[in-house]
Design a protein around this motif. Structure first.
Motif, PDB file in Angstrom:
ATOM      1  N   UNK A   7      15.381   0.255   3.368  1.00 18.36           N
ATOM      2  CA  UNK A   7      15.322  -0.774   2.334  1.00 18.36           C
ATOM      3  C   UNK A   7      14.215  -1.780   2.651  1.00 18.36           C
ATOM      4  N   UNK A   8      13.980  -1.997   3.934  1.00 20.00           N
ATOM      5  CA  UNK A   8      12.991  -2.995   4.317  1.00 20.00           C
ATOM      6  C   UNK A   8      11.558  -2.496   4.093  1.00 20.00           C
ATOM      7  N   UNK A   9      11.325  -1.212   4.279  1.00 16.95           N
ATOM      8  CA  UNK A   9       9.950  -0.727   4.097  1.00 16.95           C
ATOM      9  C   UNK A   9       9.808  -0.102   2.713  1.00 16.95           C
ATOM     10  N   UNK A  10       9.689   1.194   2.682  1.00 15.52           N
ATOM     11  CA  UNK A  10       9.523   1.877   1.397  1.00 15.52           C
ATOM     12  C   UNK A  10      10.693   2.818   1.211  1.00 15.52           C
ATOM     13  N   UNK A  11      11.100   3.000  -0.009  1.00 16.69           N
ATOM     14  CA  UNK A  11      12.178   3.953  -0.271  1.00 16.69           C
ATOM     15  C   UNK A  11      11.670   5.371  -0.107  1.00 16.69           C
ATOM     16  N   UNK A  12      12.423   6.162   0.657  1.00 17.95           N
ATOM     17  CA  UNK A  12      12.144   7.580   0.733  1.00 17.95           C
ATOM     18  C   UNK A  12      13.197   8.250  -0.146  1.00 17.95           C
ATOM     19  N   UNK A  13      12.801   8.575  -1.371  1.00 16.69           N
ATOM     20  CA  UNK A  13      13.772   9.070  -2.355  1.00 16.69           C
ATOM     21  C   UNK A  13      14.528  10.298  -1.855  1.00 16.69           C
ATOM     22  N   UNK A  14      13.800  11.174  -1.173  1.00 22.35           N
ATOM     23  CA  UNK A  14      14.417  12.417  -0.702  1.00 22.35           C
ATOM     24  C   UNK A  14      15.616  12.166   0.203  1.00 22.35           C
ATOM     25  N   UNK A  15      15.514  11.122   1.018  1.00 20.70           N
ATOM     26  CA  UNK A  15      16.609  10.813   1.944  1.00 20.70           C
ATOM     27  C   UNK A  15      17.879  10.406   1.198  1.00 20.70           C
ATOM     28  N   UNK A  16      17.718  10.013  -0.058  1.00 21.74           N
ATOM     29  CA  UNK A  16      18.873   9.655  -0.878  1.00 21.74           C
ATOM     30  C   UNK A  16      19.277  10.809  -1.802  1.00 21.74           C
ATOM     31  N   UNK A 179      14.416  10.820 -17.068  1.00 21.29           N
ATOM     32  CA  UNK A 179      14.427   9.577 -16.281  1.00 21.29           C
ATOM     33  C   UNK A 179      13.735   9.716 -14.933  1.00 21.29           C
ATOM     34  N   UNK A 180      13.476  10.961 -14.497  1.00 20.65           N
ATOM     35  CA  UNK A 180      13.026  11.196 -13.118  1.00 20.65           C
ATOM     36  C   UNK A 180      11.807  10.351 -12.732  1.00 20.65           C
ATOM     37  N   UNK A 181      10.778  10.380 -13.565  1.00 20.85           N
ATOM     38  CA  UNK A 181       9.562   9.604 -13.268  1.00 20.85           C
ATOM     39  C   UNK A 181       9.864   8.108 -13.246  1.00 20.85           C
ATOM     40  N   UNK A 182      10.816   7.709 -14.078  1.00 18.92           N
ATOM     41  CA  UNK A 182      11.180   6.295 -14.161  1.00 18.92           C
ATOM     42  C   UNK A 182      11.837   5.783 -12.891  1.00 18.92           C
ATOM     43  N   UNK A 183      12.546   6.659 -12.206  1.00 21.96           N
ATOM     44  CA  UNK A 183      13.186   6.266 -10.941  1.00 21.96           C
ATOM     45  C   UNK A 183      12.094   6.010  -9.898  1.00 21.96           C
ATOM     46  N   UNK A 184      11.130   6.938  -9.881  1.00 25.51           N
ATOM     47  CA  UNK A 184       9.988   6.784  -8.962  1.00 25.51           C
ATOM     48  C   UNK A 184       9.222   5.493  -9.279  1.00 25.51           C
ATOM     49  N   UNK A 185       8.996   5.265 -10.573  1.00 23.28           N
ATOM     50  CA  UNK A 185       8.257   4.064 -10.996  1.00 23.28           C
ATOM     51  C   UNK A 185       9.032   2.786 -10.654  1.00 23.28           C
ATOM     52  N   UNK A 186      10.364   2.846 -10.695  1.00 22.67           N
ATOM     53  CA  UNK A 186      11.178   1.663 -10.359  1.00 22.67           C
ATOM     54  C   UNK A 186      10.978   1.275  -8.899  1.00 22.67           C
ATOM     55  N   UNK A 187      10.920   2.294  -8.053  1.00 20.53           N
ATOM     56  CA  UNK A 187      10.710   2.061  -6.623  1.00 20.53           C
ATOM     57  C   UNK A 187       9.304   1.497  -6.385  1.00 20.53           C
ATOM     58  N   UNK A 188       8.321   2.058  -7.101  1.00 20.68           N
ATOM     59  CA  UNK A 188       6.938   1.540  -6.985  1.00 20.68           C
ATOM     60  C   UNK A 188       6.870   0.090  -7.449  1.00 20.68           C
TER      61      UNK A 188
END
Length: 368
Positions: A7-16, A179-188
């Motif tokens: 949470x402190x650095x960058x989200x690694x989506x795969x890990x979730x 929604x998939x791209x939107x999840x990535x964009x939310x993290x960005x």
């Protein structure tokens, strides 16, 4: 930081357990069969629509199904456990609702109750119909080499064997894909907030808005092949929970697990993790009963997806960032358009619920 220290650095989506191409659907397609030890389960689930149509599923389970244990010895991967959960959910819900609301039984036999309870516990999910069982883990690609699009998806298991029921699940999947791209964009977007990078925030919000729009277009296709009468009259009951007061006055007894009845709410589109991602991103707060309802649904999401929502909440909030930079017209506009798109999607969903549940319910009560 989050459980994964990310949470402190960058989200690694795969890990979730989140895919960069297909979002909350699993990157590796779900298994469509369990190991041979569980062939009795698989055999019943493959005949589920006919057994339910003839109302003989209960008899088959009571008289012919042995109690099979679940363990890592046979269920050697996450996909095996997910498949076991799906199969046991369909068989158990079928058992519960075979004779409709009037014909429910107070308990579930141990050959379903014990492995369903243990599998659910293992996955951090409740033993009841969930969006994870009927949608997220219930598909395969027609062509494994083909693209992840609606036309290339098919459903593994249904209660009714109708196209309407398949379509109901497929359209839910189509909204997840949209929604998939939107999840990535939310993290960005949240990275942009953290780095004070206004351009990245604006760019990401535009992507999120596009994706919410794509979700709405996907949802609108529901009317094409899922008839509201069929949905309400035949499909809906099997998604019901054991907290349903008319059918289970005080819950369901899981034989071999608990003497006391336990009640769980049934499957709902509110168990998709997609809209909560956008709510958290945009700082949309739900109040009162709605908040209670949505919070309860989180316990019906796969564990890692639930954790992702918690860890997202710990990020620097976008809304405050937008308010701080309220002289930046482009930023304000990008944010507001996103909130409007989300509201618009929800309004379309309400229309859908009205057509598929509220109106048929009214018709039925007039008939009765």
């Amino acid at each position: 930081g989050g459980v994964f220290g990310m949470a402190a650095e960058r989200f690694d989506l795969e890990a979730y357990g989140i895919s960069s191409t297909i979002g909350f659907l699993p990157d590796e397609p779900p298994l469509d069969r369990l190991p041979e030890k569980y062939c009795k389960w698989e055999e019943l689930v493959s005949r589920l629509p006919e057994l339910l149509r003839e109302q003989t599923l209960r008899v088959e389970i009571d008289n012919r199904l042995p109690l099979l244990t679940v363990s890592d010895t046979w269920l050697t991967s996450e996909r095996h456990w997910n498949r076991a959960y799906l199969v046991l959910t369909f068989l158990s819900q079928g058992y519960m609702w075979e004779k409709g609301e009037e014909g429910t039984l107070p308990s579930l036999p141990q050959q379903l109750a014990v492995p369903w309870w243990e599998t659910s516990h293992r996955l951090g999910l409740p033993p009841v119909a969930t969006y994870a069982a009927v949608v997220l883990w219930n598909w395969r690609f027609k062509d494994p080499q083909g693209p992840p699009i609606l036309e290339n998806l098919e459903i593994l298991t249904t209660y009714t064997g109708t196209r309407d029921e398949e379509w109901f699940y497929l359209i839910s999947m189509a909204t997840e894909l949209a929604a998939a791209e939107g999840i990535k964009a939310s993290v960005e977007c949240l990275s942009g907030v953290k780095d004070n990078n206004k351009d990245l925030v604006i760019q990401s919000l535009k992507k999120v808005e596009e994706n919410i729009g794509a979700m709405k277009i996907a949802l609108e296709k529901m009317y094409k092949e899922c008839n509201p009468e069929v949905f309400y009259g035949r499909i809906r009951q099997f998604q019901g929970g054991s907290k349903d007061l008319k059918a289970f006055s005080n819950g369901l007894i899981f034989n071999g697990v608990h003497e006391e009845p336990k009640g769980f709410i049934g499957a709902s589109a509110a168990q998709s993790s997609t809209l909560p991602v956008f709510d958290i991103l945009l700082g949309v707060e739900h109040l009162g009963k709605t908040k209670q309802f949505l919070d309860q649904q989180r316990w019906h999401m796969p564990r890692l997806h639930r954790q992702f929502l918690i860890d997202m909440t710990l990020q620097s909030p976008l809304r405050q960032f937008v308010i701080q930079h309220n002289t930046n017209k482009e930023l304000i506009k990008a944010y507001n358009i996103c909130v409007e798109a989300l509201t618009d999607f929800r309004n379309h969903h309400i229309i859908l619920v009205t057509r598929y549940i509220v109106n048929p319910a009214k018709k039925q009560s007039v008939v009765e």
